[in-house]
Design a protein around this motif. Sequence first.
Motif, PDB file in Angstrom:
ATOM      1  N   GLN A 286       0.636  -1.138   0.027  1.00 19.69           N
ATOM      2  CA  GLN A 286       0.003   0.092   0.133  1.00 19.69           C
ATOM      3  C   GLN A 286       0.990   1.306   0.251  1.00 19.69           C
ATOM      4  OE1 GLN A 286      -2.274   0.856   3.599  1.00 19.69           O
ATOM      5  NE2 GLN A 286      -4.290   0.317   2.453  1.00 19.69           N
ATOM      6  N   GLY A 287       1.959   1.275   0.718  1.00 17.28           N
ATOM      7  CA  GLY A 287       2.917   2.460   0.946  1.00 17.28           C
ATOM      8  C   GLY A 287       3.598   2.592  -0.426  1.00 17.28           C
ATOM      9  N   TRP A 288       4.161   1.706  -0.913  1.00 10.26           N
ATOM     10  CA  TRP A 288       4.928   1.849  -2.318  1.00 10.26           C
ATOM     11  C   TRP A 288       3.847   2.098  -3.235  1.00 10.26           C
ATOM     12  CZ3 TRP A 288       9.651   2.312  -3.562  1.00 10.26           C
ATOM     13  CH2 TRP A 288      10.570   1.932  -2.559  1.00 10.26           C
ATOM     14  N   THR A 289       2.602   1.552  -3.401  1.00  7.07           N
ATOM     15  CA  THR A 289       1.653   2.086  -4.492  1.00  7.07           C
ATOM     16  C   THR A 289       1.403   3.480  -4.400  1.00  7.07           C
ATOM     17  OG1 THR A 289       0.687  -0.294  -4.498  1.00  7.07           O
ATOM     18  CG2 THR A 289      -0.487   1.728  -5.347  1.00  7.07           C
ATOM     19  N   ASN A 290       1.240   4.017  -3.220  1.00  8.09           N
ATOM     20  CA  ASN A 290       0.917   5.481  -3.045  1.00  8.09           C
ATOM     21  C   ASN A 290       2.122   6.305  -3.381  1.00  8.09           C
ATOM     22  OD1 ASN A 290      -2.011   5.069  -2.290  1.00  8.09           O
ATOM     23  ND2 ASN A 290      -1.208   4.898  -0.141  1.00  8.09           N
ATOM     24  N   PHE A 291       3.142   5.898  -2.903  1.00  3.52           N
ATOM     25  CA  PHE A 291       4.394   6.676  -3.296  1.00  3.52           C
ATOM     26  C   PHE A 291       4.615   6.611  -4.672  1.00  3.52           C
ATOM     27  CE2 PHE A 291       9.039   6.561  -3.960  1.00  3.52           C
ATOM     28  CZ  PHE A 291       9.424   7.552  -3.507  1.00  3.52           C
ATOM     29  N   ILE A 292       4.355   5.705  -5.393  1.00  7.44           N
ATOM     30  CA  ILE A 292       4.453   5.824  -6.957  1.00  7.44           C
ATOM     31  C   ILE A 292       3.311   6.530  -7.542  1.00  7.44           C
ATOM     32  CG2 ILE A 292       4.611   4.423  -8.911  1.00  7.44           C
ATOM     33  CD1 ILE A 292       5.757   2.232  -7.469  1.00  7.44           C
ATOM     34  N   ILE A 293       2.154   6.529  -7.084  1.00  6.60           N
ATOM     35  CA  ILE A 293       1.271   7.633  -7.504  1.00  6.60           C
ATOM     36  C   ILE A 293       1.147   8.639  -7.303  1.00  6.60           C
ATOM     37  CG2 ILE A 293      -1.188   7.925  -7.038  1.00  6.60           C
ATOM     38  CD1 ILE A 293      -1.682   4.915  -6.803  1.00  6.60           C
TER      39      ILE A 293
END
Length: 92
Positions: A13-20
């Motif tokens: 979840q954290g990595w996905t939001n970081f990329i987005i």
Amino acid sequence: MKLFFIKIKLIWQGWTNFIIDKISDIRYKKYFDARYDICKSCEEDKHGICEVCGCVVRMKTMSEDSECPHGKWLTIPDTLAMEKLQKRKEEK
């Protein structure tokens, strides 16, 4: 084993939001940034790694369902619920 999968979910979840965040405006950016600022000033943050839980601070702060092991910030759903309650109190 269940705890392992929960941690994987939070990391994802954290990595996905970081990329987005790098390509668009994300919904909870103000909360993520506030959490990160709190962590950066914490004595447990050692070069971007939380010494309490071992997480990469930037990624953990960008996971909606993560919370600070010291209780300095809550999950996003809990934060939103508390803000809603506070707003109701102020309206009375």
